[in-house]
Write a protein that holds these residues in place. Structure first.
Motif, PDB file in Angstrom:
ATOM      1  N   PRO A 128     104.723  18.320  96.905  1.00 60.26           N
ATOM      2  CA  PRO A 128     104.294  18.006  95.534  1.00 60.26           C
ATOM      3  C   PRO A 128     103.056  18.777  95.102  1.00 60.26           C
ATOM      4  CG  PRO A 128     103.866  16.161  97.032  1.00 60.26           C
ATOM      5  CD  PRO A 128     104.740  17.119  97.768  1.00 60.26           C
ATOM      6  N   LEU A 132     104.418  19.946  91.546  1.00 61.33           N
ATOM      7  CA  LEU A 132     103.975  19.217  90.355  1.00 61.33           C
ATOM      8  C   LEU A 132     103.223  20.084  89.346  1.00 61.33           C
ATOM      9  CD1 LEU A 132     102.975  15.748  91.840  1.00 61.33           C
ATOM     10  CD2 LEU A 132     105.016  16.355  90.542  1.00 61.33           C
ATOM     11  N   HIS A 136     104.590  20.415  85.525  1.00 59.29           N
ATOM     12  CA  HIS A 136     103.693  20.070  84.415  1.00 59.29           C
ATOM     13  C   HIS A 136     103.560  21.240  83.443  1.00 59.29           C
ATOM     14  CE1 HIS A 136      99.923  18.943  82.364  1.00 59.29           C
ATOM     15  NE2 HIS A 136     100.277  17.698  82.634  1.00 59.29           N
ATOM     16  N   TYR A 145     108.911  13.718  83.125  1.00 53.16           N
ATOM     17  CA  TYR A 145     109.310  14.118  84.471  1.00 53.16           C
ATOM     18  C   TYR A 145     109.696  12.853  85.227  1.00 53.16           C
ATOM     19  CZ  TYR A 145     108.993  15.955  89.265  1.00 53.16           C
ATOM     20  OH  TYR A 145     109.262  16.311  90.563  1.00 53.16           O
ATOM     21  N   LEU A 191     101.093  11.522  90.867  1.00 44.86           N
ATOM     22  CA  LEU A 191     101.475  11.991  89.536  1.00 44.86           C
ATOM     23  C   LEU A 191     100.285  11.986  88.574  1.00 44.86           C
ATOM     24  CD1 LEU A 191     104.951  10.249  89.232  1.00 44.86           C
ATOM     25  CD2 LEU A 191     104.550  12.708  89.213  1.00 44.86           C
ATOM     26  N   ALA A 194      98.065  14.847  89.129  1.00 46.11           N
ATOM     27  CA  ALA A 194      98.667  16.102  88.674  1.00 46.11           C
ATOM     28  C   ALA A 194      98.664  16.232  87.153  1.00 46.11           C
ATOM     29  CB  ALA A 194     100.098  16.215  89.204  1.00 46.11           C
TER      30      ALA A 194
END
Length: 223
Positions: A128, A132, A136, A145, A191, A194
């Motif tokens: 990730p 990520l 993004h 997402y 998340l 990110a």
């Protein structure tokens, strides 16, 4: 192209049955976030799909992608496995399916998506920290997402783990790929770090008689 990973996913694709011709409701295409047929939420997790440009990371044999196209979305699928891409193109020749690693496709692209998703796909099998930021960057403002995969198999065993792909031939050594296991709360924090907002994570309970649920995570790129 990560040749070793592609070979492992070819092994997986060769023994994996394709999607049924119709689901329990008689529909020819449908969206399935979980590993259990006719179970769990549908494509509404991704938001408004009317005319939306959508990307499937690890599209496999194309079942979910075909459903989004049937709904009128401009959907693209990428998969590292030539076997899986061949299955998708063979059953649904109209699909836009690319044989490429997810992170390579994202890094090389020049246009944005309204939604990016992964069902037991690249979101689970790519670091990730690498994936990520790429996702993004390719999402339009307000874009969604979302991804799903199994919850961690063992409590306390988080981060990169090994997944075994066993060829059907007797005596052939198995192949391995990495997956990234985190509990729902940990994924939520990853998340947010990110840059995603409106983050939700949950474990969808399995159907009656089954033991394993499905972890579903969702975040939005801020407008």
């Amino acid at each position: 192209m990560r040749e070793q990973d592609a070979g492992a996913w070819d092994v997986w694709g060769a023994v994996r049955p394709g999607r049924k011709e119709a689901n329990a409701a008689g529909a020819a295409t449908w969206f399935n976030w979980t590993q259990w047929p006719d179970h769990g939420p549908d494509e509404k997790v991704l938001g408004d799909l009317s005319g939306a440009r959508i990307l499937d990371l690890g599209c496999g044999s194309g079942g979910n992608l075909a459903h989004l196209v049937a709904l009128g979305s401009e959907a693209v699928g990428v998969d590292i496995s030539p076997v899986q891409v061949g299955k998708a193109r063979g059953r649904w020749p109209h699909l836009d399916v690319r044989q490429q690693a997810a992170e390579e496709f994202l890094a090389a692209g020049t246009y944005d998506f309204s939604a990016v998703y992964s069902v037991f796909g690249a979101a689970w099998f790519t670091d990730p920290a690498e994936l990520l930021p790429l996702v993004h960057a390719r999402l339009a403002p307000g874009g969604v997402y979302a991804f799903s995969h199994n919850p961690p198999a063992l409590s306390g065993c988080y981060g990169p783990q090994a997944s075994q792909m066993q060829p059907p031939e007797k005596g052939v050594e198995p192949m391995y790929v990495k997956r990234w296991d985190y509990e729902a709360g940990a994924w939520a924090e990853i998340l947010r770090q990110a840059g995603f907002t409106d983050v939700t994570t949950e474990v969808i309970a399995p159907p009656e008689g089954k033991r394993t649920g499905t972890l579903l995570a969702r975040g939005v790129r801020a407008s």
